[in-house]
Write a protein that holds these residues in place. Structure first.
Motif, PDB file in Angstrom:
ATOM      1  N   GLU A 112       2.787  25.514  12.016  1.00 29.28           N
ATOM      2  CA  GLU A 112       2.307  25.067  10.712  1.00 29.28           C
ATOM      3  C   GLU A 112       1.995  23.579  10.659  1.00 29.28           C
ATOM      4  OE1 GLU A 112       5.325  26.166   7.958  1.00 29.28           O
ATOM      5  OE2 GLU A 112       4.848  28.305   8.019  1.00 29.28           O
ATOM      6  N   ASP A 113       2.641  22.794  11.498  1.00 25.03           N
ATOM      7  CA  ASP A 113       2.528  21.330  11.411  1.00 25.03           C
ATOM      8  C   ASP A 113       2.080  20.783  12.757  1.00 25.03           C
ATOM      9  OD1 ASP A 113       2.779  18.624  11.040  1.00 25.03           O
ATOM     10  OD2 ASP A 113       4.943  18.637  10.727  1.00 25.03           O
ATOM     11  N   SER A 114       0.812  20.352  12.844  1.00 27.41           N
ATOM     12  CA  SER A 114       0.286  19.863  14.120  1.00 27.41           C
ATOM     13  C   SER A 114       0.959  18.573  14.580  1.00 27.41           C
ATOM     14  CB  SER A 114      -1.225  19.645  14.025  1.00 27.41           C
ATOM     15  OG  SER A 114      -1.533  18.633  13.086  1.00 27.41           O
ATOM     16  N   THR A 116       3.852  18.277  15.333  1.00 32.66           N
ATOM     17  CA  THR A 116       4.839  18.635  16.343  1.00 32.66           C
ATOM     18  C   THR A 116       4.238  18.754  17.734  1.00 32.66           C
ATOM     19  OG1 THR A 116       4.617  21.045  16.120  1.00 32.66           O
ATOM     20  CG2 THR A 116       6.095  19.942  14.587  1.00 32.66           C
ATOM     21  N   PRO A 229       8.900  20.337  12.945  1.00 33.71           N
ATOM     22  CA  PRO A 229       7.846  20.502  11.935  1.00 33.71           C
ATOM     23  C   PRO A 229       8.302  20.063  10.553  1.00 33.71           C
ATOM     24  CG  PRO A 229       8.769  22.625  12.570  1.00 33.71           C
ATOM     25  CD  PRO A 229       9.344  21.614  13.508  1.00 33.71           C
ATOM     26  N   HIS A 230       7.361  19.481   9.810  1.00 36.73           N
ATOM     27  CA  HIS A 230       7.609  19.018   8.442  1.00 36.73           C
ATOM     28  C   HIS A 230       8.775  18.033   8.373  1.00 36.73           C
ATOM     29  CE1 HIS A 230       4.803  22.159   7.458  1.00 36.73           C
ATOM     30  NE2 HIS A 230       5.616  23.096   7.885  1.00 36.73           N
ATOM     31  N   GLN A 235       9.480  13.201  13.967  1.00 41.58           N
ATOM     32  CA  GLN A 235       8.266  12.931  14.746  1.00 41.58           C
ATOM     33  C   GLN A 235       8.141  11.446  15.063  1.00 41.58           C
ATOM     34  OE1 GLN A 235       5.035  14.810  12.585  1.00 41.58           O
ATOM     35  NE2 GLN A 235       6.221  16.689  12.343  1.00 41.58           N
TER      36      GLN A 235
END
Length: 307
Positions: A112-114, A116, A229-230, A235
C-alpha cells in the motif's frame, strides 16, 4: 521435510536460501538454485563528505503498467508486470513504481505504501536538507536468476548510466530474494569501478552470502526494505542508517541492523514460502501457478530482448 521452519525466534532472521530451496523442492523442482557467493568483497570509500556526494537510487520496482493486470495493494504475484532491462527515471519527480512482479511477502504486507520500497521522495527531502546531492536519475534494475546476465549485461549497463550521471554513491533497495542477489552483484560491480554502495534489504543471508561492502538489514517481511508502511519515522530512520553507513564504513562486509521490529509477535516469519504449512493440494496448485508465471516471464523476456 528434513528441515522444519515452524519454530521461529524474534531475533533470528529468516534463512531465505534454505527456505526457498525447501519450497521449490516441495513443488517438484529437484535442482536447487545456486546462490551467488564470493569470499572477496570490493570496497570503495566515499571520496568526499556525503553532503558533497551525488547519490543515485537503484530499485527493482517496476513502472506501473495498467494494461498488465493487478499491480496495486493486495495484488497477487504478476509475472506480466516484469521488466528485463535496466531503465531510468527523472529523480526530480514522483513515479508510480510497484512490486507486484516479484516474490515479496503478500500475507504480512499489502503493497500500500511505496515508501517502503522506493524511498525517492525521502531522498529528495534529504537533498533539500543538504545531507546529499541527488543524482539526476534513479535506475530500475531487473531481477534475473542468471548470475551471468546480471554480471555481464545488467550491472555494466547500470554502471554506465551511473558514470554518465557522475554518481558518487548508490543506494540499492531490494525486494524479493532474487532481487537481493541481483542488487548485491550490482553493488559489487559498482564498487569495483569506484562507486560506493549500500544495499537496503530484508534477506540478510542472501546479501551476506553474495558479499557486499555495506548492508542495512531490516528484519521485516520482504517488500519493506526502506521501512514500515505508513510509518514515516520508520522510513526516515532506515534511510538515515543507509546514508550514515555510506559515510562511515571503513571496510567491506559492514552490516548495520535496524533497531526496529516489525511486530512483537515473530509468527510472521513462519509463513513465507514455508512448505511445512502447505497441503499436497496447495503444493500442486502453487506448482501450476509457478509454471504459468515462468512461461509468462519467458515470453516477456524474449519479446523485450528481441526488439
Amino acid at each position: 521435510m528434513t528441515e522444519s521452519f515452524l519454530d521461529v525466534q524474534s531475533d533470528t532472521p529468516i534463512g531465505y536460501m534454505a527456505r526457498t530451496r525447501a519450497y521449490y523442492l516441495a513443488l517438484g523442482y529437484d535442482t536447487p538454485y545456486v546462490w551467488a557467493h564470493h569470499d572477496d568483497v570490493p570496497f570503495t570509500p566515499l571520496a568526499q563528505p556525503l553532503a558533497q556526494s551525488r547519490v543515485a537510487l537503484v530499485t527493482t520496482a517496476a513502472p506501473y503498467q495498467p494494461d498488465k493486470g493487478p499491480q496495486g495493494p493486495g495484488a497477487p504475484y504478476n509475472a506480466a508486470a516484469k521488466f528485463f532491462t535496466v531503465y531510468s527515471g527523472d529523480a526530480a519527480i514522483d513515479h508510480d513504481v510497484r512490486i507486484a512482479h516479484v516474490g515479496i511477502d503478500r500475507r504480512h504486507t499489502s503493497m500500500e505504501d511505496s515508501g517502503t520500497w522506493f524511498p525517492l521522495p525521502r531522498l529528495r527531502a534529504a537533498a533539500a536538507d543538504g545531507r546529499l546531492r541527488l543524482a539526476p536519475r534513479f535506475h530500475g534494475f531487473p531481477t534475473n536468476r542468471s548470475h551471468r546476465q546480471t554480471l555481464e549485461v545488467d550491472a555494466p549497463e547500470l554502471f554506465g548510466r551511473c558514470f554518465a550521471d557522475r554518481v558518487d554513491a548508490a543506494i540499492l533497495v531490494a525486494n524479493c530474494p532474487v532481487c537481493h542477489q541481483c542488487l548485491s552483484l550490482a553493488a559489487r560491480l559498482l564498487e569495483e569501478n569506484g562507486i560506493p554502495t549500500v544495499v537496503m534489504g530484508c534477506a540478510r543471508d542472501i546479501v551476506e552470502h553474495c558479499g557486499v561492502p555495506r548492508l542495512v538489514f531490516s528484519d521485516f517481511p520482504l517488500g519493506n526494505a526502506a521501512g514500515r508502511p505508513h510509518d514515516p519515522e520508520s522510513q526516515r530512520l532506515t534511510l538515515d542508517l543507509a546514508l550514515d553507513l555510506l559515510a562511515s564504513a571503513t571496510a567491506p562486509r559492514t552490516t548495520v541492523v535496524s533497531p526496529l521490529r516489525w511486530s512483537d509477535d515473530p509468527a510472521w516469519k513462519r509463513d513465507y514460502a514455508n512448505p511445512d504449512l502447505l497441503s499436497p493440494e496447495a503444493l500442486a496448485r502453487l506448482r501450476a501457478e509457478a509454471e504459468a508465471a515462468r512461461l509468462a516471464a519467458r515470453d516477456i523476456r524474449i519479446a523485450e530482448t528481441t526488439r
